[in-house]
Design a protein around this motif. Sequence first.
Motif, PDB file in Angstrom:
ATOM      1  N   ASP A   1       0.828  -1.205   0.000  1.00 21.06           N
ATOM      2  CA  ASP A   1       0.000   0.000   0.000  1.00 21.06           C
ATOM      3  C   ASP A   1       0.864   1.258   0.000  1.00 21.06           C
ATOM      4  N   ILE A   2       0.414   2.275  -0.732  1.00 22.12           N
ATOM      5  CA  ILE A   2       0.955   3.618  -0.563  1.00 22.12           C
ATOM      6  C   ILE A   2       0.168   4.261   0.580  1.00 22.12           C
ATOM      7  N   PRO A   3       0.818   4.820   1.578  1.00 22.50           N
ATOM      8  CA  PRO A   3       0.073   5.380   2.719  1.00 22.50           C
ATOM      9  C   PRO A   3      -0.921   6.462   2.286  1.00 22.50           C
ATOM     10  N   ASP A   4      -2.054   6.492   2.954  1.00 14.82           N
ATOM     11  CA  ASP A   4      -3.083   7.486   2.640  1.00 14.82           C
ATOM     12  C   ASP A   4      -2.523   8.905   2.693  1.00 14.82           C
ATOM     13  N   GLU A   5      -1.697   9.173   3.695  1.00 10.31           N
ATOM     14  CA  GLU A   5      -1.180  10.534   3.844  1.00 10.31           C
ATOM     15  C   GLU A   5      -0.255  10.925   2.685  1.00 10.31           C
TER      16      GLU A   5
ATOM     17  N   LEU B   1      -6.811  13.688 -12.676  1.00 10.38           N
ATOM     18  CA  LEU B   1      -8.038  13.100 -13.214  1.00 10.38           C
ATOM     19  C   LEU B   1      -7.981  11.608 -12.953  1.00 10.38           C
ATOM     20  N   ILE B   2      -8.941  11.115 -12.194  1.00 14.63           N
ATOM     21  CA  ILE B   2      -9.049   9.682 -11.910  1.00 14.63           C
ATOM     22  C   ILE B   2     -10.149   9.122 -12.798  1.00 14.63           C
ATOM     23  N   VAL B   3      -9.798   8.105 -13.590  1.00 15.05           N
ATOM     24  CA  VAL B   3     -10.733   7.531 -14.551  1.00 15.05           C
ATOM     25  C   VAL B   3     -10.826   6.033 -14.292  1.00 15.05           C
ATOM     26  N   ALA B   4     -12.030   5.486 -14.326  1.00 22.21           N
ATOM     27  CA  ALA B   4     -12.213   4.060 -14.089  1.00 22.21           C
ATOM     28  C   ALA B   4     -13.516   3.589 -14.719  1.00 22.21           C
ATOM     29  N   GLY B   5     -13.630   2.268 -14.856  1.00 20.65           N
ATOM     30  CA  GLY B   5     -14.867   1.664 -15.306  1.00 20.65           C
ATOM     31  C   GLY B   5     -15.665   1.133 -14.129  1.00 20.65           C
ATOM     32  N   ASP B   6     -16.980   1.035 -14.314  1.00 25.63           N
ATOM     33  CA  ASP B   6     -17.799   0.570 -13.196  1.00 25.63           C
ATOM     34  C   ASP B   6     -17.681  -0.932 -12.970  1.00 25.63           C
ATOM     35  N   HIS B   7     -17.039  -1.652 -13.917  1.00 22.87           N
ATOM     36  CA  HIS B   7     -16.720  -3.069 -13.741  1.00 22.87           C
ATOM     37  C   HIS B   7     -15.216  -3.277 -13.929  1.00 22.87           C
ATOM     38  N   ASP B   8     -14.447  -2.382 -13.379  1.00 22.68           N
ATOM     39  CA  ASP B   8     -12.994  -2.379 -13.525  1.00 22.68           C
ATOM     40  C   ASP B   8     -12.359  -3.379 -12.564  1.00 22.68           C
ATOM     41  N   VAL B   9     -11.036  -3.551 -12.676  1.00 24.21           N
ATOM     42  CA  VAL B   9     -10.302  -4.351 -11.685  1.00 24.21           C
ATOM     43  C   VAL B   9     -10.266  -3.602 -10.354  1.00 24.21           C
TER      44      VAL B   9
ATOM     45  N   GLU C   1     -12.495   6.852  -3.383  1.00 25.00           N
ATOM     46  CA  GLU C   1     -11.636   7.124  -2.230  1.00 25.00           C
ATOM     47  C   GLU C   1     -10.408   7.931  -2.638  1.00 25.00           C
ATOM     48  N   MET C   2      -9.778   7.535  -3.741  1.00 23.65           N
ATOM     49  CA  MET C   2      -8.611   8.276  -4.209  1.00 23.65           C
ATOM     50  C   MET C   2      -9.001   9.725  -4.525  1.00 23.65           C
ATOM     51  N   TYR C   3     -10.135   9.884  -5.168  1.00 20.28           N
ATOM     52  CA  TYR C   3     -10.648  11.223  -5.489  1.00 20.28           C
ATOM     53  C   TYR C   3     -10.867  12.053  -4.222  1.00 20.28           C
ATOM     54  N   ARG C   4     -11.406  11.436  -3.183  1.00 25.26           N
ATOM     55  CA  ARG C   4     -11.668  12.150  -1.938  1.00 25.26           C
ATOM     56  C   ARG C   4     -10.374  12.550  -1.235  1.00 25.26           C
ATOM     57  N   ARG C   5      -9.349  11.738  -1.363  1.00 20.15           N
ATOM     58  CA  ARG C   5      -8.104  11.991  -0.630  1.00 20.15           C
ATOM     59  C   ARG C   5      -7.215  13.027  -1.319  1.00 20.15           C
ATOM     60  N   MET C   6      -7.322  13.143  -2.629  1.00 21.86           N
ATOM     61  CA  MET C   6      -6.457  14.076  -3.356  1.00 21.86           C
ATOM     62  C   MET C   6      -7.103  15.464  -3.371  1.00 21.86           C
ATOM     63  N   PRO C   7      -6.365  16.482  -2.969  1.00 20.92           N
ATOM     64  CA  PRO C   7      -6.987  17.802  -2.805  1.00 20.92           C
ATOM     65  C   PRO C   7      -7.401  18.471  -4.108  1.00 20.92           C
ATOM     66  N   HIS C   8      -6.833  18.062  -5.256  1.00 20.36           N
ATOM     67  CA  HIS C   8      -7.144  18.721  -6.532  1.00 20.36           C
ATOM     68  C   HIS C   8      -7.529  17.686  -7.587  1.00 20.36           C
TER      69      HIS C   8
END
Length: 265
Positions: A185-189, A199-207, A215-222
């Motif tokens: 894991d990369i630490p949350d902080e 820009l976080i991009v994903a599929g709704d049936h992704d890996v 979660e990644m979107y929420r943690r990254m300030p921009h």
Amino acid sequence: MNAAIAQNGKYANVNGLHMYYEIHGNGKPLVLIHGGASTIQSTFGRLIPALSRTHKVIAVELQAHGHSDNRDGRQITFEQDADDVIALLQQLKIDKADIFGFSNGGTTALQIAIRQPALVDKLIIASSMYKRAGVAPGFWEAMKTPKFSDMPDIYKKEFLSINPSEEALHIMFEQCAHRMQQFKDIPDETIEAIQKPVLIVAGDHDVPLPEHAVEMYRRMPHASLALFPGGHGTFMGELAMLKEAHNPPVALPVIEDFLNTISPK
């Protein structure tokens, strides 16, 4: 694309690796980092013609993948891949670039932003994860005993069309499997400290699970987030998921808008 590859393919010696890369177009530098067991063409082949209209696209192939060699045969890591891309950009005298990574390439892109933040202007993280909980538990169970037969045939075909060595193909598969077995894991902080537009991009049936993209979107300030119907890379025309290309990849307008919007100072 084949003619473009023949014209634009180059090699650089970085950290003991004979690394293959291609340059397409002109403009602001945009680095493309392919997924595990893949190549420039199989990950980004359907995006490069559009992206190179507005950017100087620098697409790389990492250790043991595609045209690049396997260095001294050491195990591949996200950190080493990041250092290799950083060293290539230093050789090319590029001091700032947008970085676009798909799947494992997205984890490598995160490591670039962590290790060399001044080098990064914008980040695109597609179908990627930064911690083990980001995928369904069954993924890790299957990764304990990975099967070469489960590797997409298009990846095997692409690899062998470049390097007709079955042994090299199997070694690359084992290295990719080993890296995932050792995934840390990369630490949350650390993720929260990335101060770049993302820009976080994903599929709704992704890996990676959609919840992990959120979660990644929420943690990254921009960060911005785009979820599309489909699987691992379907939204960007990745060859293993979308074998027929009848239309431009559905995510392309979102990607172009993100890249072409001027970042706030």
